[in-house]
Design a protein around this motif. Structure first.
Motif, mmCIF file in Angstrom:
data_model
loop_
_atom_site.group_PDB
_atom_site.id
_atom_site.type_symbol
_atom_site.label_atom_id
_atom_site.label_comp_id
_atom_site.label_asym_id
_atom_site.label_seq_id
_atom_site.Cartn_x
_atom_site.Cartn_y
_atom_site.Cartn_z
ATOM 1 N N PHE A 132 -7.124 -93.187 -40.258
ATOM 2 C CA PHE A 132 -6.779 -93.703 -41.525
ATOM 3 C C PHE A 132 -7.247 -92.811 -42.585
ATOM 4 N N ALA A 133 -6.571 -92.238 -43.432
ATOM 5 C CA ALA A 133 -7.353 -91.394 -44.616
ATOM 6 C C ALA A 133 -6.568 -91.649 -45.958
ATOM 7 N N SER A 134 -7.390 -92.249 -46.712
ATOM 8 C CA SER A 134 -7.297 -92.525 -48.095
ATOM 9 C C SER A 134 -6.049 -93.546 -48.230
ATOM 10 N N THR A 135 -6.334 -94.725 -47.636
ATOM 11 C CA THR A 135 -5.202 -95.740 -47.490
ATOM 12 C C THR A 135 -5.740 -97.198 -47.719
ATOM 13 N N THR A 136 -4.769 -98.081 -47.652
ATOM 14 C CA THR A 136 -5.244 -99.289 -48.093
ATOM 15 C C THR A 136 -4.415 -100.469 -47.097
ATOM 16 N N ALA A 137 -4.900 -101.503 -46.819
ATOM 17 C CA ALA A 137 -4.281 -102.590 -46.217
ATOM 18 C C ALA A 137 -4.047 -103.836 -47.245
ATOM 19 N N GLU A 138 -4.545 -103.338 -48.375
ATOM 20 C CA GLU A 138 -4.537 -104.606 -49.413
ATOM 21 C C GLU A 138 -3.533 -104.359 -50.676
ATOM 22 N N GLY A 139 -2.533 -103.579 -50.408
ATOM 23 C CA GLY A 139 -1.956 -103.261 -51.701
ATOM 24 C C GLY A 139 -2.463 -102.629 -52.978
ATOM 25 N N HIS A 140 -2.367 -103.130 -54.021
ATOM 26 C CA HIS A 140 -3.271 -102.580 -55.292
ATOM 27 C C HIS A 140 -4.341 -103.435 -55.517
ATOM 28 N N THR A 141 -4.951 -104.379 -54.727
ATOM 29 C CA THR A 141 -6.032 -105.178 -54.893
ATOM 30 C C THR A 141 -7.236 -104.193 -55.314
ATOM 31 N N HIS A 142 -7.551 -103.198 -54.836
ATOM 32 C CA HIS A 142 -8.500 -102.399 -55.248
ATOM 33 C C HIS A 142 -8.654 -101.268 -56.172
ATOM 34 N N THR A 143 -7.169 -101.202 -56.589
ATOM 35 C CA THR A 143 -6.911 -99.971 -57.412
ATOM 36 C C THR A 143 -7.272 -100.177 -58.901
ATOM 37 N N ARG A 144 -8.445 -99.359 -59.234
ATOM 38 C CA ARG A 144 -8.751 -99.358 -60.629
ATOM 39 C C ARG A 144 -8.613 -97.958 -61.359
ATOM 40 N N TYR A 145 -7.880 -97.006 -60.712
ATOM 41 C CA TYR A 145 -7.877 -95.667 -61.098
ATOM 42 C C TYR A 145 -9.270 -95.006 -61.908
ATOM 43 N N GLY A 146 -10.357 -95.448 -61.233
ATOM 44 C CA GLY A 146 -11.548 -95.145 -61.887
ATOM 45 C C GLY A 146 -11.781 -95.460 -63.209
ATOM 46 N N LEU A 147 -11.217 -96.532 -63.663
ATOM 47 C CA LEU A 147 -11.312 -97.102 -64.945
ATOM 48 C C LEU A 147 -11.967 -98.729 -65.037
ATOM 49 N N LEU A 228 -4.390 -106.709 -43.303
ATOM 50 C CA LEU A 228 -5.589 -106.869 -42.788
ATOM 51 C C LEU A 228 -5.609 -108.013 -41.668
ATOM 52 N N ASP A 229 -4.875 -108.755 -41.500
ATOM 53 C CA ASP A 229 -4.768 -109.592 -40.286
ATOM 54 C C ASP A 229 -3.991 -108.663 -39.267
ATOM 55 N N ALA A 260 -13.624 -102.859 -41.301
ATOM 56 C CA ALA A 260 -14.240 -104.185 -41.139
ATOM 57 C C ALA A 260 -13.184 -104.873 -40.146
ATOM 58 N N ALA A 261 -12.142 -104.708 -40.238
ATOM 59 C CA ALA A 261 -11.271 -105.183 -39.457
ATOM 60 C C ALA A 261 -10.776 -104.649 -38.178
ATOM 61 N N LEU A 262 -11.219 -103.468 -38.074
ATOM 62 C CA LEU A 262 -11.037 -102.701 -36.701
ATOM 63 C C LEU A 262 -12.433 -102.658 -35.875
#
Length: 320
Positions: A132-147, A228-229, A260-262
């Motif tokens: 897995f490279a540069s991906t997410t299992a939680e939609g936009h939960t953590h997306t902040r665009y560096g802002l 994540l599940d 952490a899930a794997l």
């Protein structure tokens, strides 16, 4: 020599597929690219896998519906669930049996998770390694665009509105004429520091071939996915999880939750890197993928040795 093929899906969309490596290889690697990109994203890793010698796998890379040289998608099919089904169709056609290593960048990683969610038994039976490279299992939960969060919330709202407009703008690519003007924003959003000179060029050429419907249409499904599940249920599959320290779309928190899930995942945070890791940090991504392939191949050898011992023991018991 690369074999080029076209797969017609059950809804009529045609996927552009390329296959490298020996047909009789012990292992098949499937490479899945990111949103608004295409299989060119993986060109460095495909070259690296060709150099593995006796460990060389068969490699399948394809353009997601609505991207690259594949056909346009309907708006109601611009979902991660549909992409998971498309991956299942690619496997049924080009790798119907044998062990697999699945590697996904960004949207490609989310596609793998959706395939695992929709095909848990098949996944458990066949998948011998993951990247897995540069991906997410939680939609936009953590997306902040560096802002800062207030600005990130405004940008996310604007992106959502804009995506809705683009999704209904049709299966055409007018952004090609705007690429020079879009380069600075793409450079800021997608890339970190010290990337190879061609990384932005390839990224922009891939973006130029993505239809407006795909640019906007997949946004809602990407933002909503929670898997994540699903990952936690995958068991002992060897996995490499990579993220750029300066990734503005899927920041390190996304990779940390995946790792952490794997239970058998290794997490690598690449300093100063952004979102386009296969192009920005080709050597590190290639090395991680090659290591997973070799680990999976060794696992297959151990399985064959155990099976051979079991057969010999059974034959000995029958003879006695």
């Amino acid at each position: 020599m690369t074999q080029r093929s076209e797969l017609t899906l059950d809804d009529g969309v045609k996927l552009s597929v390329e296959i490298d490596g020996p047909a009789g290889a012990d292992l098949t690697v499937v490479l899945l690219h990111g949103w608004c990109q295409d299989k060119r994203t993986w060109q460095h890793q495909r070259a690296a896998l060709r150099r593995l010698g006796s460990h060389r796998p068969r490699v399948i890379a394809y353009d997601t519906r609505g991207h690259g040289r594949s056909g346009a998608t309907r708006l109601d099919s611009a979902t991660l669930g549909r992409l998971g089904d498309d991956l299942a169709a690619v496997l049924a056609r080009y790798a119907p049996s044998g062990p697999l290593v699945l590697a996904g960048h960004s949207l490609g990683g989310m596609t793998i998770m959706e395939y695992a969610h929709r095909n848990p038994d098949q996944f458990a039976d066949r998948v011998a390694g993951l990247l897995f490279a540069s991906t997410t299992a939680e939609g936009h939960t953590h997306t902040r665009y560096g802002l800062p969060e207030p600005l990130a919330a405004l940008m996310r709202a604007g992106e959502t509105i804009g995506a809705g407009v683009l999704a209904r703008s049709g299966a055409w690519c007018p952004q090609r004429a705007l690429l020079p003007a879009l380069r600075p924003a793409a450079r800021w959003l997608l890339l970190g520091d010290g990337h190879p000179g061609d990384a932005l060029d390839i990224t922009m050429r891939c973006f130029a071939r993505t239809t407006l419907r795909s640019i906007g249409g997949f946004r809602a499904s990407i933002g909503a996915q929670q898997r994540l599940d699903t990952l936690a249920a995958l068991g002992d599959v060897p996995a490499a999880v990579l993220v750029g320290q300066r990734d503005r779309l899927t920041p390190p928190a996304c990779a940390e939750s995946i790792a952490a899930a794997l239970p058998h995942a290794t997490l690598t945070v690449l300093p100063r890197a952004g979102h386009m890791l296969p192009l920005e940090r080709p050597d590190e991504v290639s090395a991680a993928l090659a290591a997973i392939v070799k680990q999976a191949t060794r696992g297959l050898g151990a399985q064959r040795r155990r099976a051979a011992r079991a057969r010999r023991a059974a034959a000995h018991e029958q003879a006695a």
